[in-house]
Design an enzyme around this catalytic site. Structure first.
Site, PDB file in Angstrom:
ATOM      1  N   GLY A  69       0.822  -1.203   0.000  1.00 47.85           N
ATOM      2  CA  GLY A  69       0.000   0.000   0.000  1.00 47.85           C
ATOM      3  C   GLY A  69       0.856   1.252   0.000  1.00 47.85           C
ATOM      4  O   GLY A  69       2.066   1.206   0.249  1.00 47.85           O
ATOM      5  N   GLY A 121      -0.600  -5.194   1.347  1.00 47.14           N
ATOM      6  CA  GLY A 121      -2.004  -5.128   0.984  1.00 47.14           C
ATOM      7  C   GLY A 121      -2.421  -6.159  -0.040  1.00 47.14           C
ATOM      8  O   GLY A 121      -3.565  -6.632  -0.026  1.00 47.14           O
ATOM      9  N   GLU A 144       6.411  -5.619   6.950  1.00 48.36           N
ATOM     10  CA  GLU A 144       6.033  -4.431   7.714  1.00 48.36           C
ATOM     11  C   GLU A 144       6.959  -4.114   8.880  1.00 48.36           C
ATOM     12  O   GLU A 144       7.003  -2.968   9.350  1.00 48.36           O
ATOM     13  CB  GLU A 144       4.597  -4.574   8.219  1.00 48.36           C
ATOM     14  N   ASP A 152      -0.558  -6.768   8.571  1.00 47.92           N
ATOM     15  CA  ASP A 152      -1.978  -6.483   8.739  1.00 47.92           C
ATOM     16  C   ASP A 152      -2.811  -7.118   7.621  1.00 47.92           C
ATOM     17  O   ASP A 152      -2.461  -8.178   7.125  1.00 47.92           O
ATOM     18  CB  ASP A 152      -2.197  -4.973   8.843  1.00 47.92           C
TER      19      ASP A 152
END
Length: 405
Positions: A69, A121, A144, A152
């Site tokens: 993302g 993402g 991340e 996530d």
């Protein structure tokens, strides 16, 4: 005129839909516009659920399915006091939920083509569906930790339920290690392998088989798998460069079965082997101590509280807000983005540092999981079977990018 950043195409008989992430210059990394276009695309899929048997999700450009993302802009907006950190993750997790529950909600079976870089993402969009196709070009990671965030988009669920076991998930989540197609199949991240050169054959085979009137929703998955086997023609990924070898798995099981980051570090240090040393060096050089502790706790909660994808996304939305909107020493996100994407020196100055790991206390970690403060820009994420559907979703609000004013 430029093409839309998300393309939607139905077969003539509406038995199959292809949604293509179409931002190849950015390796199909997600921005808020793409997320909103994806919601609109899934609106169309939902509307055709009576005839639709397969949703094929892929990426344009030949290099990536989706590289993650647009987190740099999220940092800029957080620093400027903008609403993007709240809006982006709220709407992104909404589309992750709709895709993750697509088969359950509509009977349409999602197949995702991880043909190239698949990170961040992109994992959320594709990895919760029943069919995940890897190729020799696949490079999968949840990196991340290097930007002071956490794995996530439902990845705490995915990594906690890998075929290879939760300890492998902890290793992948905490170190951000990149794995290839062979590893993906071994771990359970991928379900099928097709050579990249045979992808077009796969598309034709899917279209032909799904257009047969006798293919019902319940038989769709088996029909899709038949098309995949036909396209693969017996090919298997090469183990060259694999990370999850039997020897390395033994180290992962010994070290990442520990329940505290301090103990994982101690076991890696005591192991003395080259793989353990490399993993420890990766943690020290590239991974936020705060992020590692929060990630380990999140994965513990997923397993012990038996969270489903709905519960996981609710938890992760709270985490996303605590990571992206708070400065050091509460979160390392702003510093991680600076080092990796802004200055690109990759010299993250974590606070607390690894030699002060004890300063990331259990109390500090628990704050990440607590309810959002009253007055939060979007409030808590609420999900049910109709969440974010066209019938209940309010119009998307314009987002003012304060950092660009």
């Amino acid at each position: 005129m430029a093409e839309p950043e998300v393309l939607t195409k139905f077969s003539d008989d509406f038995s199959m839909c292809t949604i293509t992430l179409n931002r190849p210059s950015k390796l199909n990394a997600l921005n808020l516009n793409m997320i909103r276009l994806l919601h609109q695309a899934v609106d169309q899929v939902d509307a055709k659920s009576s005839t639709l048997r397969c949703l094929l999700l892929d990426g344009a450009g030949g290099k990536a399915f989706c590289a993650g993302g647009d987190v740099q802009l999220i940092r800029e907006e957080a620093l400027a006091g903008g609403s993007l950190p709240a809006d982006f993750f709220f709407e992104e997790y909404g589309i992750v939920f709709r895709l993750a529950t697509l088969l359950q909600r509509t009977g349409c079976c999602q197949a995702s083509l991880f043909d190239g870089i698949t990170m961040g993402g992109g994992v959320g969009l594709g990895a919760h569906g029943p069919i995940r196709i890897v190729t020799e070009k696949t490079r999968f990671a949840m990196p991340e930790m290097a930007i002071g965030l956490f794995p996530d988009v439902g990845a705490t669920y995915l990594l906690s339920h890998l075929k290879a076991g939760a300890n492998v998930g902890r290793f992948l989540g905490m170190t951000g290690t990149t794995i290839n197609a062979w590893d993906c199949l071994a771990a359970g991240v991928g379900t099928h392998f097709v050579p990249s050169a045979r992808i077009e054959h796969l598309r034709r085979s899917l279209s032909a088989r799904l257009s047969t009137a006798s293919v019902t929703a319940s038989a769709a998955r088996a029909t899709i798998e038949e098309a995949i086997l036909d396209a693969a023609a017996g090919a298997l990924p090469e183990p060259n460069g694999a990370v999850l070898t039997s020897e390395n798995l033994e180290v992962i099981e010994r070290c990442f079965s520990a329940t505290a980051v301090e103990d994982i570090v101690s076991r890696l240090r005591a192991d003395g082997g080259s793989f353990a040393k490399a993993a420890l060096e990766k943690l020290y050089q590239s991974c936020s101590p705060t992020s590692c502790k929060v990630t380990l706790e999140a994965m513990r909660r997923v397993i012990e509280e038996r969270l489903d994808i709905t519960g996981v996304l609710l938890m992760e939305y709270r985490l996303s807000q605590r990571f992206t909107t708070r400065p050091q020493p509460l979160s390392d996100f702003h510093e991680g983005i600076r080092a990796v994407l802004v200055d690109k020196d990759r010299k993250q100055k974590w606070n607390p540092r690894w030699d002060r790991l004890n300063e990331v206390t259990d109390t500090n970690v628990k704050v990440f999981f607590s309810a959002l403060e009253p007055g939060h820009k979007r409030g808590e994420l609420h999900l049910d079977k109709d969440a974010f559907s066209a019938s209940v979703r309010p119009p998307f609000s314009p987002v003012i990018i304060k950092s660009q004013l």
